[in-house]
Design an enzyme around this catalytic site. Sequence first.
Site, PDB file in Angstrom:
ATOM      1  N   HIS A   1       4.474  -9.956   3.597  1.00  0.00           N
ATOM      2  CA  HIS A   1       3.877 -10.993   4.199  1.00  0.00           C
ATOM      3  C   HIS A   1       3.073 -11.697   3.268  1.00  0.00           C
ATOM      4  O   HIS A   1       2.372 -12.773   3.792  1.00  0.00           O
ATOM      5  CB  HIS A   1       2.964 -10.133   5.276  1.00  0.00           C
ATOM      6  CG  HIS A   1       1.908  -9.495   4.628  1.00  0.00           C
ATOM      7  ND1 HIS A   1       0.443 -10.103   4.698  1.00  0.00           N
ATOM      8  CD2 HIS A   1       1.671  -8.370   4.275  1.00  0.00           C
ATOM      9  CE1 HIS A   1      -0.648  -9.491   4.029  1.00  0.00           C
ATOM     10  NE2 HIS A   1       0.167  -8.333   3.783  1.00  0.00           N
TER      11      HIS A   1
ATOM     12  N   CYS B   1      -8.809  -7.739   2.694  1.00  0.00           N
ATOM     13  CA  CYS B   1      -9.060  -6.136   2.945  1.00  0.00           C
ATOM     14  C   CYS B   1     -10.678  -5.846   2.856  1.00  0.00           C
ATOM     15  O   CYS B   1     -11.130  -4.840   3.277  1.00  0.00           O
ATOM     16  CB  CYS B   1      -8.345  -5.192   2.078  1.00  0.00           C
ATOM     17  SG  CYS B   1      -6.620  -5.698   2.168  1.00  0.00           S
TER      18      CYS B   1
ATOM     19  N   SER C   1       5.064  -6.866  -1.480  1.00  0.00           N
ATOM     20  CA  SER C   1       4.635  -6.844   0.034  1.00  0.00           C
ATOM     21  C   SER C   1       5.056  -8.130   0.625  1.00  0.00           C
ATOM     22  O   SER C   1       5.035  -9.416   0.052  1.00  0.00           O
ATOM     23  CB  SER C   1       3.049  -6.903   0.379  1.00  0.00           C
ATOM     24  OG  SER C   1       2.895  -6.846   1.601  1.00  0.00           O
TER      25      SER C   1
ATOM     26  N   THR D   1       0.747  -1.059   0.015  1.00  0.00           N
ATOM     27  CA  THR D   1      -0.101  -0.065  -0.064  1.00  0.00           C
ATOM     28  C   THR D   1       0.802   1.204   0.086  1.00  0.00           C
ATOM     29  O   THR D   1       0.629   2.141  -0.768  1.00  0.00           O
ATOM     30  CB  THR D   1      -0.855   0.023   1.379  1.00  0.00           C
ATOM     31  OG1 THR D   1      -1.885  -1.196   1.244  1.00  0.00           O
ATOM     32  CG2 THR D   1      -1.851   1.445   1.222  1.00  0.00           C
TER      33      THR D   1
ATOM     34  N   GLN E   1       1.166 -10.557  -5.893  1.00  0.00           N
ATOM     35  CA  GLN E   1       0.828 -11.949  -5.951  1.00  0.00           C
ATOM     36  C   GLN E   1       2.003 -12.660  -6.850  1.00  0.00           C
ATOM     37  O   GLN E   1       1.976 -13.822  -6.773  1.00  0.00           O
ATOM     38  CB  GLN E   1      -0.503 -12.009  -6.280  1.00  0.00           C
ATOM     39  CG  GLN E   1      -1.389 -11.823  -5.381  1.00  0.00           C
ATOM     40  CD  GLN E   1      -1.621 -12.243  -4.148  1.00  0.00           C
ATOM     41  OE1 GLN E   1      -0.891 -13.464  -3.966  1.00  0.00           O
ATOM     42  NE2 GLN E   1      -2.120 -11.741  -3.225  1.00  0.00           N
TER      43      GLN E   1
END
Length: 518
Positions: A204, A329, A202, A71, A182
């Site tokens: 995580h 989310c 990202s 983000t 992804q």
Amino acid sequence: MDIYLDANATTPVLAQAQAAALRAMAQEFGNPSSAHGTGLKARALLDEVRACARRVLGAPSGQLLFVSGATEGLHTAVLSALVALRGRDDVDGLLYGATEHKAVPEALAHWNALLGLGLEVRAIPVGSDGRHDLAWLRAHAPRAGLVCTMAANNETGVVSDLDGIAAALAGSPALWLVDSVQALGKLPLALAQRPIDYAAFSGHKLYAPKGTGLLYVREGAPFTPLMTGGGQEAALRAGTENMAGIAALGAVLAALEGGGVFQDGATLERFRDQLAAALVQALPGLRFNAPPTLCLPTTLNFSVPGLQASLLLNLFDAAGVRISGGSACSAAKAEPSHVLQAMGLPEAQTTSAVRLSFGPACEAAFIDAACARIRACGEALRSSGLSNNAAPDTGLATDLTAGLDDQDATPTELDAAALQALLAAHPAPLLVDVREPYEQQAAALSGLAAPAGAQALPLSRLAQALAGWLALPAATPVVFLCRSGPRSARAARMLRQQGHGNAWHLAGGLALWPGRLT
């Protein structure tokens, strides 16, 4: 044993990453901006991880920044691009894929308004296969200032035709942002081989802790820092670096580069095919919502005609199989999937879609166990008398609940500590498990059965016991239990409304029953 099949939402932290984070906190804890020996050790770690990331991502040039996650990376990229568009009269639009994660159009709208650009924000249509309409993109590219696309979709796993997008953008003044979250660890990435200006990652989503990520910025692409301050990251991203998170991400990247931890593509496809076969066997009539040949080998998105997504999620979760209804989310909003709607799928599929995803480091034994548990879920569903066209009556008895307000602030909630105190003060409370029979049967697979002595009475059958509960002494607590809390909350409010004021429910559901938290 839990069967975790929601890796597109987040992943467990790889053992090597845990060890690296602990080592960074204990031994390499210095501030990398410090000039003394301890700081220099931390700086060396940063440089080592960045160099590894460049090799893995195929990005020998350009900037590669450590950020808090995708983000932040997306917002930084959008801000950088839009600042560069100020005063331009050769562009009039910002384009994003209709199936993008909501973070992208939200970032576009935010910075477009804040900077007062007034550019038109348009969604790039996708076909029924989930891929971008390249003809539409080609027609709109000449006036586009920024184009945002995903490398692979988080809900369906559909892999974008990045080469086709690059061709459609040929000659366009547009900057190109690719959400690559992804793709990492699942697709070959060679950022420098395509005209990608920005790419966000990202940690995580690939076995690193939450709170760490990467942003790639092509050499020569415009850049405006989202945060300024102490000059960290070559003055491109202020704030002391998250050394533990970066060390952990470095361990994941090293494992990805070195091999031996992550499965190859052919093995992942075989795992996916096994899971797909188990789902079809367990849930006759199941439909996959995206063509597997165009998807990541780690993602399956499906619907079952006649069965609501909530029923399937309850069933699988009761059995210890963790899947989701789409993007984590958006999970709390209970809305149809905007991704499947953009693909033009019928409402019956968009409102009942379920996503199953696994990580590229999983092993064959895990997949075998997952398949067995999925087939057992199907047996639990059938033995409860359900079929695709005969969904259970999971609604509350209307004569008891018609006046209930889901926003009612009446305090009926007990956390684990409060429940323990209640049980200590009242050794003989009435415990009521309001899960449906198929959930109760599936719970035997995961060890999440109701406590001894609990009365099993599905939420849809509460009227059968109402008279007996109302005859209880006022001091007798009635505690309702369910999988995650909302249904037991309604049951507790119903009983209070009917006149028994000592009705409660366990917040968070049976997973938080005292003794299961350790």
